[in-house]
Design an enzyme around this catalytic site. Sequence first.
Site: not given
Length: 337
Positions: A53, A76, A92, A117, A157
Amino acid sequence: MGKTSRDKRDIYYRLAKENKWRARSAFKLMQIDDEFQILKGVRRAVDLCAAPGSWSQVLSKRLYEEDQEAKIVAIDLQPMAPIPGVIQLQGDITSVDTANQVIKHFSGEKSDIVICDGAPDVTGIHSLDEFMQAELILAAFNITSHVLKEGGNFLAKIFRSRNSSLLYAQMKKYFKKVYLAKPRSSRQSSCEAFVLCLDYSPPEGFVPTMGKTSLDATDASAISPDIIDGFVTCGDLSGWDSEKSYPLDIDACFPKGEIDEEQKKRYEFKDVVQPPTDPAYKAALDKKKSGVFAKMSADLNRQLKAELSRGKDQKKTPAENVPSVEELEKAAEKFQL
């Protein structure tokens, strides 16, 4: 290894705890935002693969400072401890239902920005890790194409590899500008970086789908060298170095010696702000602490020694002395593994 050793080796880990960030990755998003101003004017934001978080914390802090009516949705697969002002979805990101829930929370509107991320559990096999990360980026892009408004931004990322330019070329089909960002808080020795895609402009006739197994095909040999609009390092070059070890005495390690009285306070070890609420590895740790694995290992060792001893008497080959798969499965079942 002492409990303060990581505070010495990783200054951003230490600063994250001192500033009540759930993870050091908070600094990565802040440094990218300081460079590109991607959160300026954002009223609706989505954080994919959000746990634990820290990026949602940054969104909450920076968005609500500018607009109290802003909305943030964090998604998540794992449960996450609540964050004030953040709507949390345990779901999901490859599901259309999850995308629909996001738009529902935004009252039918789409997001101004989507950030991700997320990363797979690395194996150490670089080619496999890069492939798994690319698959995760694809999943993130698929849901982004459902929930991001035209003109919106996407940040994810990536693990840099020789095939990264293909990813940039594919993203350039959907966004007007694509940058590769490397925050100061991201270790220089790491292949981690962030692909920042600005101004979402999907091709005419593009229909979002969760079923994409790859982005639109692009001939790698035809990739233009200027497909990326820039490689940008983010963060103060005179600031903290993520590769350097610092002493625990804050007076001795603060850049340029510029510290105020509050920062001169004596070093005090702090626990992490928010440990995982229900990690996937918890069951394995519980079994390890209760001695289940040790008992299983001892039982298998006894069985193996008995087989070896019996094999010597019967002159069996070493391969014949090894417990069979069925025997190992029975042992695992015995210990409820």
